[in-house]
Design an enzyme around this catalytic site. Structure first.
Site, short mmCIF file in Angstrom:
data_model
loop_
_atom_site.label_atom_id
_atom_site.label_comp_id
_atom_site.label_asym_id
_atom_site.label_seq_id
_atom_site.Cartn_x
_atom_site.Cartn_y
_atom_site.Cartn_z
N LEU A 65 77.11 -8.25 51.29
CA LEU A 65 78.48 -8.08 51.61
C LEU A 65 79.22 -7.40 50.48
O LEU A 65 78.92 -7.86 49.37
CB LEU A 65 79.28 -9.45 52.15
CG LEU A 65 78.46 -9.89 53.52
CD1 LEU A 65 79.24 -11.45 53.79
CD2 LEU A 65 78.64 -8.91 54.46
N ASP A 66 79.84 -6.48 50.72
CA ASP A 66 80.52 -6.01 49.44
C ASP A 66 81.73 -6.92 49.06
O ASP A 66 82.08 -8.18 49.26
CB ASP A 66 81.49 -4.64 49.63
CG ASP A 66 82.62 -4.55 50.59
OD1 ASP A 66 83.37 -5.71 50.61
OD2 ASP A 66 82.57 -3.72 51.46
N ARG A 67 82.23 -6.42 47.75
CA ARG A 67 83.27 -7.52 46.97
C ARG A 67 84.37 -8.07 47.98
O ARG A 67 84.69 -9.24 47.59
CB ARG A 67 83.55 -6.91 45.63
CG ARG A 67 84.35 -7.70 44.86
CD ARG A 67 84.66 -7.23 43.31
NE ARG A 67 85.42 -8.09 42.62
CZ ARG A 67 85.75 -7.88 41.13
NH1 ARG A 67 85.29 -6.60 40.76
NH2 ARG A 67 86.29 -8.66 40.71
#
Length: 272
Positions: free
Chosen positions: A44-46
């Site tokens: 999952l991106d930041r």
């Protein structure tokens, strides 16, 4: 030999989905203290929140990530402006993302909340930034993005930044979903640690992420320690630590909140 471990984390924004970050940024491993050497399954991106699976079961991890097994992922997109019928039609028709055609299994307006308009989108694809790219393509502003389901696993009752082990039933369902023997899952359930009450928790200032956190107790917010060599504190709006990362909840076969020395060193600011 390590015992198998299967952890469901409610990832807050501001954390990198990796085991180690050379730039000393906060990672999801700063949220999960277990003696087993688990790793995140997929990314999952930041800025994306929600359900993230961590495990030391490489075979299961590969199947969860492999498109052959078609594990669906459900996301909730929070936007500040109600999408037009044309925008929703374009999303449902699908589009090419990084050279691959992506057609949602489902995409619809779900509800309107205090956060904004919630769009439900269900995908088989696990491309990085796929949901954000699709929304940007049709002109939908993403205020917040949250993954709420991974195959049969659904994020419920886990406050932001907290984790728990999969229940025995969840592990059986996940094995079955990716074509692995259910009998193997039953045997693993007999010998793996199972921490059933959520452990830990991070919070972004006073703005509490409500994903799966109904009924969670409110606690004061404390800024995270300075990482040695980073030269600066986490910027305003970055994750902040609640006073206690431990739970007095029940544990089966092991104390699931026991820390490894590596994580203790990182949390106390002695570098990594």
């Amino acid at each position: 030999r390590q015992r198998p471990r299967y952890v469901m984390l409610n990832k807050p924004s501001g954390f990198i989905t990796t085991v180690k970050d050379e730039r000393q940024r906060w990672t999801v491993m700063d949220l999960v203290d277990v003696p087993e050497r688990v790793f995140p399954v997929g990314r999952l991106d930041r800025d994306t929140q929600g359900l993230l699976l961590l495990t030391n079961d490489g075979t299961l991890a590969n199947r969860v990530m492999h498109p052959r097994y078609g594990l669906t992922k459900e996301y909730h997109v929070i936007t500040d402006v109600r999408p037009s019928p044309f925008q929703m039609s374009r999303l449902n028709d699908g589009m090419f993302v990084n050279g691959r055609e992506v057609i949602p299994d489902e995409c619809r307006l779900l509800r309107e909340t205090a956060e904004g308009i919630v769009i439900k989108i269900v995908l088989h694809e696990g491309l990085y930034h796929v949901v954000r790219t699709m929304m940007e393509t049709v002109g939908v502003n993403v205020v917040r993005l949250r993954r709420v389901r991974l195959g049969p696993l659904r994020m419920q009752g886990i406050p932001p930044g907290s984790w728990r082990d999969l229940t025995p039933g969840e592990l059986v369902q996940l094995y079955e979903a990716v074509g692995m023997p259910v009998d193997d899952a039953d045997r693993i359930n007999q010998r793996r640690p199972i921490q059933l009450d959520p452990v830990g928790g991070f919070r972004r200032g006073a703005a509490e992420d409500d994903s799966g956190a109904a009924g969670a107790s409110r606690q004061p917010v404390i800024a995270p320690p300075v990482r040695q060599g980073s030269g600066e504190r986490a910027r305003s709006g970055n994750p902040e630590r609640t006073p206690s990362g431990r739970s007095a909840g029940r544990s089966h076969a092991d104390d699931g909140s026991r820390s490894s020395s590596r994580h203790r060193d990182r949390r106390s600011g002695r570098g990594r």
